[in-house]
Design a protein around this motif. Structure first.
Motif, short mmCIF file in Angstrom:
data_model
loop_
_atom_site.label_atom_id
_atom_site.label_comp_id
_atom_site.label_asym_id
_atom_site.label_seq_id
_atom_site.Cartn_x
_atom_site.Cartn_y
_atom_site.Cartn_z
N UNK A 224 8.69 10.50 7.08
CA UNK A 224 8.89 10.53 5.63
C UNK A 224 8.52 9.21 4.97
N UNK A 225 8.05 8.25 5.78
CA UNK A 225 7.69 6.91 5.28
C UNK A 225 6.27 6.57 5.71
N UNK A 226 5.52 5.98 4.80
CA UNK A 226 4.17 5.49 5.10
C UNK A 226 4.11 4.01 4.75
N UNK A 227 3.84 3.17 5.74
CA UNK A 227 3.66 1.74 5.47
C UNK A 227 2.21 1.54 5.03
N UNK A 228 2.05 1.21 3.75
CA UNK A 228 0.69 1.11 3.19
C UNK A 228 0.10 -0.28 3.36
N UNK A 229 0.94 -1.26 3.75
CA UNK A 229 0.42 -2.60 3.94
C UNK A 229 1.53 -3.59 4.24
N UNK A 230 1.10 -4.81 4.58
CA UNK A 230 2.04 -5.91 4.81
C UNK A 230 1.49 -7.14 4.09
N UNK A 231 2.40 -8.09 3.84
CA UNK A 231 2.00 -9.34 3.16
C UNK A 231 2.82 -10.49 3.72
N UNK A 232 2.16 -11.63 3.92
CA UNK A 232 2.82 -12.79 4.52
C UNK A 232 3.51 -13.67 3.49
N UNK A 233 3.21 -13.50 2.22
CA UNK A 233 3.88 -14.29 1.18
C UNK A 233 3.77 -13.56 -0.15
N UNK A 234 4.52 -14.00 -1.16
CA UNK A 234 4.53 -13.30 -2.46
C UNK A 234 3.19 -13.28 -3.18
N UNK A 235 2.34 -14.27 -2.96
CA UNK A 235 1.04 -14.28 -3.64
C UNK A 235 0.14 -13.16 -3.11
N UNK B 139 7.01 -5.49 13.54
CA UNK B 139 8.16 -4.69 13.95
C UNK B 139 8.63 -3.78 12.82
N UNK B 140 8.75 -4.35 11.61
CA UNK B 140 9.19 -3.54 10.46
C UNK B 140 8.21 -2.39 10.22
N UNK B 141 6.93 -2.67 10.30
CA UNK B 141 5.94 -1.62 10.08
C UNK B 141 6.06 -0.53 11.13
N UNK B 142 6.29 -0.91 12.39
CA UNK B 142 6.43 0.08 13.46
C UNK B 142 7.69 0.93 13.28
N UNK B 143 8.80 0.27 12.95
CA UNK B 143 10.07 0.99 12.79
C UNK B 143 10.00 1.97 11.62
N UNK B 144 9.43 1.52 10.51
CA UNK B 144 9.35 2.39 9.33
C UNK B 144 8.34 3.52 9.55
N UNK C 106 5.16 11.16 1.65
CA UNK C 106 5.98 10.09 2.23
C UNK C 106 6.19 8.95 1.23
N UNK C 107 7.28 8.23 1.42
CA UNK C 107 7.57 7.04 0.63
C UNK C 107 6.61 5.93 1.07
N UNK C 108 5.89 5.36 0.12
CA UNK C 108 4.90 4.32 0.41
C UNK C 108 5.58 2.95 0.34
#
Length: 355
Positions: free
Chosen positions: A33-44, A23-28, A8-10
């Motif tokens: 074919x897609x694996x959400x490997x993580x989320x981040x609240x800001x660029x740092x 929501x984005x993590x759930x939809x993806x 799957x696309x990470x």
């Protein structure tokens, strides 16, 4: 021996809103074919998670605290270029920032409404997943300087003084079209453009092209006469056709149903030119996801027009031009930096009988 299944696309989701991240993590993740490997609240936070998780694709919100999305994207494309899909607001401000992001190297974008973001994103779940999957295989470009290139020199090989150029594109097309128009001389033939883009974005897109071209670039208006030295961008959400009126060509806008999911549709534009301009036209199908424009380019070739497809090596996504090549619709494949020359100096016409 059975083929090894593709992994799957990470994806790493970057957004300051906890609701949007969830929501984005759930939809993806609903796409196998897609694996959400993580989320981040800001660029740092994102910067550290990129190092730890090695995602294939990022989804990136434009407006975030501590560091805005554009600054983060600029640094990313300079230090570690990778596919990025922007998440932008359907506003004029969102359009300007998104076009800046595409110029910095983002592959594509998903527009979210200002009101009821959850429902808006959920309604575009299939498109979101498709764009993320396509982004994983996209050609990612390092940051390129914007500007106006030296104009193309040489003869314009048309049979008559009637001249019309056409360009169609989708994913990666905003910058590809800018590059082509930047090489056009100020007296180039009238040029019509169909780019897959939301309605609030097409006006700012035309303005951006105008700033980086010797041509006068405008968003097309219904009934507007096509003039040499001008380029006309199809408004988002409306089909653009060309019609003949005496010795002149005019823009015709329509709100009829999307064609293969697109309005504006490149096929609609190209097929109208095949009917009304035929051998007096030249057209190029540039980078883009899907196959819109391939049938229209074939109609143009059969009508005697000069037809070109952007080559795979210079395309962000070789879907649309690749489909045209598979149909035999393009006389030649050309790299992006040669598209303007190809349009202005087409090869000798070929016979259309028995095609």
């Amino acid at each position: 021996m059975a083929p090894t299944p593709r992994r799957p696309v990470r994806v790493l989701v970057i957004d300051d809103s906890a609701l949007v991240r969830k929501l984005m993590a759930e939809l993806l993740s609903a796409d196998p074919r897609i694996e959400v490997v993580g989320t981040a609240a800001d660029p740092f936070i994102a910067r550290e998670k990129i190092k730890q998780l090695a995602p294939d694709v990022l989804t990136l919100d434009v407006e975030m605290p501590r560091m805005d999305g554009l600054t983060f994207l600029r640094n990313l494309m300079r230090l570690r270029p990778m596919p990025v899909v922007m998440v932008s607001s359907l506003t004029e401000r969102g359009a300007q920032v998104t076009l800046d992001a595409l110029a910095l190297g983002a592959v594509d974008f998903v527009a979210k409404p200002r009101i009821d973001v959850a429902r808006g994103l959920a309604g575009h779940a299939r498109l979101l997943c498709e764009k993320v999957r396509q982004a994983a295989g996209a050609r990612v470009c390092r940051l390129q300087p914007e500007g106006i290139a030296a104009p193309v020199a040489g003869p314009i090989g048309y049979r008559t003084t009637d001249r019309l150029l056409a360009i169609g594109a989708s994913t990666g097309g905003t910058e590809a079209i800018r590059s082509v128009l930047a090489s056009m001389p100020a007296d180039a033939p009238a040029t019509v453009i169909a780019q897959h883009i939301p309605a609030p974005f097409s006006g700012p897109f035309a303005q951006r092209l105008d700033r980086h071209s010797r041509l006068t670039v405008v968003e097309a208006r219904d009934g507007e006469q096509l003039l040499a030295g001008h380029a006309y961008v199809a408004p988002g959400g409306r089909h653009l056709r060309v019609r003949r009126g005496g010795a002149r060509w005019y823009c015709e806008l329509a709100d009829d149903e999307p064609v293969r999911g697109h309005r504006p549709s490149v096929d609609v534009l190209f097929e109208s030119i095949a009917r009304h301009a035929g051998g007096n036209a030249a057209a190029a199908l540039l980078t883009g996801m899907g196959d819109d424009g391939a049938r229209g380019l074939l109609a143009l070739r059969n009508a005697g027009a000069a037809t070109f497809a952007q080559d795979q090596a210079s395309s962000v996504i070789w879907g649309m031009p690749g489909a045209a090549v598979a149909l035999g619709a393009a006389q030649r494949m050309v790299p992006l930096d040669e598209v303007a020359t190809a349009l202005l100096t087409p090869p000798p016409r070929e016979a259309t009988a028995n095609r």
